[in-house]
Design an enzyme around this catalytic site. Structure first.
Site, PDB file in Angstrom:
ATOM      1  N   GLN A 136      51.406  -9.292  42.856  1.00  0.00           N
ATOM      2  CA  GLN A 136      50.206  -8.782  42.719  1.00  0.00           C
ATOM      3  C   GLN A 136      48.945  -9.159  42.058  1.00  0.00           C
ATOM      4  O   GLN A 136      47.821  -9.260  42.483  1.00  0.00           O
ATOM      5  CB  GLN A 136      50.414  -7.152  42.363  1.00  0.00           C
ATOM      6  CG  GLN A 136      49.184  -6.071  42.005  1.00  0.00           C
ATOM      7  CD  GLN A 136      48.786  -5.921  43.789  1.00  0.00           C
ATOM      8  OE1 GLN A 136      49.525  -5.460  44.193  1.00  0.00           O
ATOM      9  NE2 GLN A 136      47.528  -6.130  43.852  1.00  0.00           N
ATOM     10  N   ARG A 291      47.463  -9.880  49.717  1.00  0.00           N
ATOM     11  CA  ARG A 291      48.670 -10.014  49.506  1.00  0.00           C
ATOM     12  C   ARG A 291      49.409 -11.131  50.726  1.00  0.00           C
ATOM     13  O   ARG A 291      50.311 -11.952  50.257  1.00  0.00           O
ATOM     14  CB  ARG A 291      49.442  -8.722  49.340  1.00  0.00           C
ATOM     15  CG  ARG A 291      49.113  -7.868  48.219  1.00  0.00           C
ATOM     16  CD  ARG A 291      49.607  -8.465  46.752  1.00  0.00           C
ATOM     17  NE  ARG A 291      51.210  -8.503  46.887  1.00  0.00           N
ATOM     18  CZ  ARG A 291      51.847  -7.332  46.731  1.00  0.00           C
ATOM     19  NH1 ARG A 291      51.362  -5.937  46.331  1.00  0.00           N
ATOM     20  NH2 ARG A 291      53.158  -7.327  46.738  1.00  0.00           N
TER      21      ARG A 291
END
Length: 343
Positions: A136, A291
């Site tokens: 993340q 991501r």
């Protein structure tokens, strides 16, 4: 081949050259996505995806990423793999290493990832534990870089719980030169040892006042007050976090061009208001989308490092086993088992 540098368990110990190389590779993959020139270097390779926690962004980004790079995935749950399950994590790691080329795991206890990495001969990626969330934060840094923020000069304000995402931000602060202001209520502080280490090595400061943390910040970041596994505490957490909501009034204290980030899922009306989530300073959707690109770059990096490590290991074994100029003996077909990493 159990060198922890060939896994991604945490960010502590990684350097900026490695991270910047990931960013550059992610940019290339982003630009080629959906074109005939898009690379498929994972053709013939399989990633084991182990999910012990519910997931939207992590599951989809890794699954789509592997497929776009030409590979396949196999999904596993706690029914097949767990800390106190049907078989030891050592055995699991070794078996998966014989059948798969990569292990991605999203779980509760951090030690599960550590044990898999200690025994696996293929790269292991921490896709979230209760302690950290390195994927993340790598994609967050990538997002901020693409948005024009200077990772060595910006100020990041964290407002909320001292959780796994904050832990990875603390680790990232030891890689780049940004300043990190941490506003958490008493009783919800991040891991003390990690905080002290980050404070020693980076520009990290803790306050109990969100306004103080956000004043003049370039980035304002929050997360859910109640993380997965703590749902039974939701009511009293709302009381404890009163005053830590990111709203328009709080954002007004940051720099005029400050950006708002949230790793999602968001509990609108609790840690953040709709006005901020949907406002012009929010880049949460771009943050989530990144991501995919960053993790594709990460998987390629770790797999290439693993391949280099195997090749080096085989060369060293051969050099030690046979004197210079002496050829290895010919082995009849079917005699013994072939090594997984044999050329």
């Amino acid at each position: 081949m159990n060198d922890t540098s060939r896994h991604l368990v945490d960010l502590l110990g990684r350097d900026r050259a490695w991270v910047n190389a990931l960013f550059e590779r992610a940019d290339v993959l982003r630009g080629l996505r959906g074109t005939p020139a898009a690379p498929r270097p994972l053709a013939g390779k399989t990633a084991a995806l182990v999910f012990h926690k519910p997931s939207l962004r992590t599951r989809v980004s890794f699954t789509v990423g592997v497929h776009e790079l030409g590979g396949d995935t196999v999904d596993l749950t706690a029914a097949e793999i767990s800390e106190h399950g049907r078989e030891s994590l050592k055995d699991v790691a070794q078996v998966l290493s014989e059948m798969c080329d990569l292990i991605v795991i999203r779980t509760f206890a951090h030690r599960v990832v550590q044990q898999l990495a200690a025994h696996a001969d293929v790269p292991v990626i921490n896709a979230l534990t209760d302690f950290s969330h390195p994927c993340q934060i790598l994609s967050d840094l990538y997002t901020l870089r693409r948005a024009g923020k200077d990772l060595d000069a910006m100020t990041v304000a964290w407002v909320g719980d001292g959780n796994n995402v904050l832990h990875s931000w603390l680790e990232a602060a030891t890689i780049f030169g940004f300043t990190l202001h941490v506003a958490v209520p008493d009783g919800f502080e991040p891991d003390a040892g990690l905080f002290l280490e980050a404070e020693r090595r980076a520009a990290v400061r803790r306050t109990r006042d969100p306004r103080e943390a956000v004043r003049g910040a370039d980035v304002v970041y929050t997360d859910a007050w109640t993380s997965m596994g703590h749902e039974k505490d939701a009511d009293w957490r709302r009381v404890a976090f009163a005053g830590f909501q990111v709203n328009a009034e709080l954002m007004a204290l940051a720099q005029p061009d400050a950006l708002f980030l949230h790793c999602l899922p968001a509990h609108r009306g609790e840690e953040v208001t709709d006005e901020v989530m949907d406002g012009p300073q929010s880049i949460v959707i771009e943050q989530a989308a990144n991501r995919l690109h960053l993790q594709k770059a990460l998987m390629l990096d770790l797999l290439r490092a693993a391949a280099r490590g195997r090749a080096k290991g085989l060369a060293e074994e051969a050099a030690a086993a046979f004197p210079a100029g002496e050829a290895p003996p010919v082995v009849a077909a079917g005699a013994g088992y072939a090594r997984r990493d044999a050329p």
